[in-house]
Design an enzyme around this catalytic site. Structure first.
Site, short mmCIF file in Angstrom:
data_model
loop_
_atom_site.label_atom_id
_atom_site.label_comp_id
_atom_site.label_asym_id
_atom_site.label_seq_id
_atom_site.Cartn_x
_atom_site.Cartn_y
_atom_site.Cartn_z
N GLU A 103 0.80 -1.22 0.00
CA GLU A 103 0.00 0.00 0.00
C GLU A 103 0.84 1.28 0.00
OE1 GLU A 103 -2.96 -0.39 3.09
OE2 GLU A 103 -4.06 -1.91 1.95
N GLU B 111 -5.10 -8.47 -0.65
CA GLU B 111 -5.87 -8.33 0.59
C GLU B 111 -7.30 -7.97 0.22
OE1 GLU B 111 -4.55 -5.48 3.46
OE2 GLU B 111 -2.43 -6.04 3.25
#
Length: 532
Positions: free
Chosen positions: A159, A278
């Site tokens: 991220e 995810e």
């Protein structure tokens, strides 16, 4: 209205749903509770890869700077890496390698994330970072073999489009990190898989992907797959040791799954595999929705359909052995896991366990159901409901192999009179593709809802004990098991009519198999006391 399920499959069910599962930070895998939980998950679900943070963080001890003879040197140590990966492979699961976070001895700054302080700053020496990457990858190849490690995707960071996970969310700095890392991986072996950018959902996700595509294309940087994450929750409303959040419709997750291919259409990366490394409803590890039956019913349409959009989507995470916001304060605390600590199954665990029992031939699907068949003719129906309702299906039933072989089985099933059915001009009638029709079918059903297969409900009724005693844990494990029922249904014209009444927040699995009656001719149930 009754839905007629076709006899012939409409396609195959992708297994992208179990290609990968998420985990807490890498070194948590050294704990017994973690390994016991993963062993249970692998026995009953069987994921192929596992991905988590922290491989290169200080807790794993890979990057070990020291001084000798007045010179700074670096030792790369893989003591914990080997123990964890050996355990993974012993349980039939392989790493989906995430390269991060930055070792403190290599970091250019002191910004960290999580309770366990993962450093999220760029390296102060790009050469030393490249050496760390190549040394780590080369060690994996040397220990586990090139053919094996070529099957382990290697993802660069986590991220980076969020300032919490990459200093200033600096896209140019991430591009450099990716280029240096991917080059180091490919210098070990060109056949190793490397990819990214592992971005979080958000309004800037499309821009990050297109800029990433432009960068790797313009600079001839290797990339073998695209990765991103998907969550559907709103802003966190904090309470002590937890949060509450609103949830967008579950279709939001599927829209996020589809986003990379949409954003990259027309680029050089358009045909690459896409991995959702995810996904979950909430991005918080302390949201009680994760523990509920509602959560299983909410995610069912995502888990059943996601494989049509991406190559893998990784549930975040398999276990509540997880410490991003600190050590959990209670057995049920809203953790991401399919399992609590001490292996208490949550309702969403059963959604995945039910998926593992589906066949690979898709016969029918709808907004609240999926019908499959396996090679042995077993039909499995997975159905779900947020609100109570009834699903009515007409299911095709095939006779199984022992009935088909006239020499090896009885010419007629027990209790069936008259001549065998004749084949028509278009082939055998329904139910005769494998021999004679079954006179009846055996139905088994497993369900979880607000009352059944729901340890969270039982825990609430217990008074929410933070540290349940052994007897309470046993009770919770028993309460966590699905309610199961079975019965025989008549087969008419090669079909069974199935009426499924679903309770609020229910996920149910129904398995239908043709009956081969092996009752001996001397059997007389009426002669058993109590059955007269």
């Amino acid at each position: 209205m009754r839905i007629t399920v076709p006899e012939q499959p409409t396609g195959r069910l992708p297994d992208a749903w179990r290609a990968c599962v998420g985990t807490g930070r890498f070194d948590l895998a050294l704990r017994r509770d973690y390994q016991d939980s993963l062993a249970l998950v692998q026995r009953e679900i069987g994921f192929r890869h596992i991905r988590g943070h922290g491989l290169l963080s200080d807790g794993v001890g890979v990057h070990r700077p020291y001084e000798y003879g007045g010179t700074r040197r670096v030792l790369h140590s893989f003591t914990y890496v080997d123990q964890v990966i050996d355990a993974y492979l012993g349980l039939g699961i392989r790493p989906f390698v995430e390269l991060g976070f930055m070792p403190s001895g290599l970091a250019s700054g002191d910004q960290t994330v999580f309770w366990w302080h993962g450093n999220v700053t760029p390296p102060r020496s790009w050469r030393e970072w490249a050496d760390l990457v190549s040394s780590t990858v080369r060690h994996l190849v040397d220990r586990y073999g090139l053919a094996e490690v070529r099957g382990w995707p290697i993802e660069v960071w986590n991220e980076p489009n969020l300032t919490q996970f990459w200093q200033d969310a600096d896209v140019a700095a991430y591009h450099r990190l990716y280029q240096v890392t991917a080059t180091a991986v490919k210098e070990v072996d060109a056949g190793l898989q490397v990819g990214g950018p592992a971005i979080s959902p958000g309004s800037e996700a499309d821009d990050w992907l297109t800029r990433f595509a432009e960068f790797v294309t313009d600079n001839a940087v290797p990339v073998d797959f695209i990765s991103r994450h998907a969550y559907s929750s709103g802003p966190a409303q904090h309470v002590p040791f937890g949060v509450h959040q609103t949830l967008a419709p579950a279709t939001t997750l599927l829209e996020q799954f589809a986003q990379p291919r949409r954003a990259l259409a027309g680029t050089s990366l358009a045909e690459l595999p896409v991995h959702i490394t995810e996904f979950n409803s909430s991005y918080r590890p302390d949201n009680p929705v994760h523990d509920t039956a509602y959560h299983a019913a909410y995610l069912a349409p995502v888990v059943t359909a996601g494989g049509d959009l991406v190559d893998s989507f990784s549930y975040w995470t398999f276990s509540d052995v997880f410490e991003e916001v600190g050590v959990p304060t209670a057995l049920f605390h809203g953790g991401f896991g399919l399992l609590t600590h001490c292996q208490v199954k949550k309702p969403t665990y059963h959604l995945y366990a039910f998926m593992a029992r589906l066949g690979d031939q898709v016969l029918a699907r709808g907004p609240d159901h999926l019908v499959t068949r396996d090679a042995d003719g077993r039909v499995a129906v997975l159905a779900w409901a947020i609100d109570p309702g009834t699903l009515r299906l007409s299911i095709p039933v095939r006779a199984t192999a022992p009935q088909a072989a006239g020499r090896d089985g009885p010419p007629h099933a027990a209790g069936q009179d008259g001549p065998p059915h004749a084949a028509g001009p278009d082939g055998p009638p329904p139910g005769l593709e494998h021999g004679r029709p079954a006179p009846s079918a055996f139905l088994s059903r497993s369900s979880v809802n607000e009352e059944a297969g729901n340890a969270w409900t039982a825990w609430c009724e217990m008074g929410r004990p933070r540290s349940p005693r052994p007897r309470q844990l046993d009770t919770l494990r028993e309460a966590a098991e699905p309610v199961r029922s079975h019965r025989s249904l008549p087969v008419t014209g090669g079909r069974v009519d199935l009426d499924l009444t679903l309770a609020r927040h229910e996920v149910t699995l129904v398995e239908v198999t043709p009956v081969i009656d092996e009752t001996p001719p001397w059997w007389d149930e009426m002669r058993i006391p109590g059955y007269e």
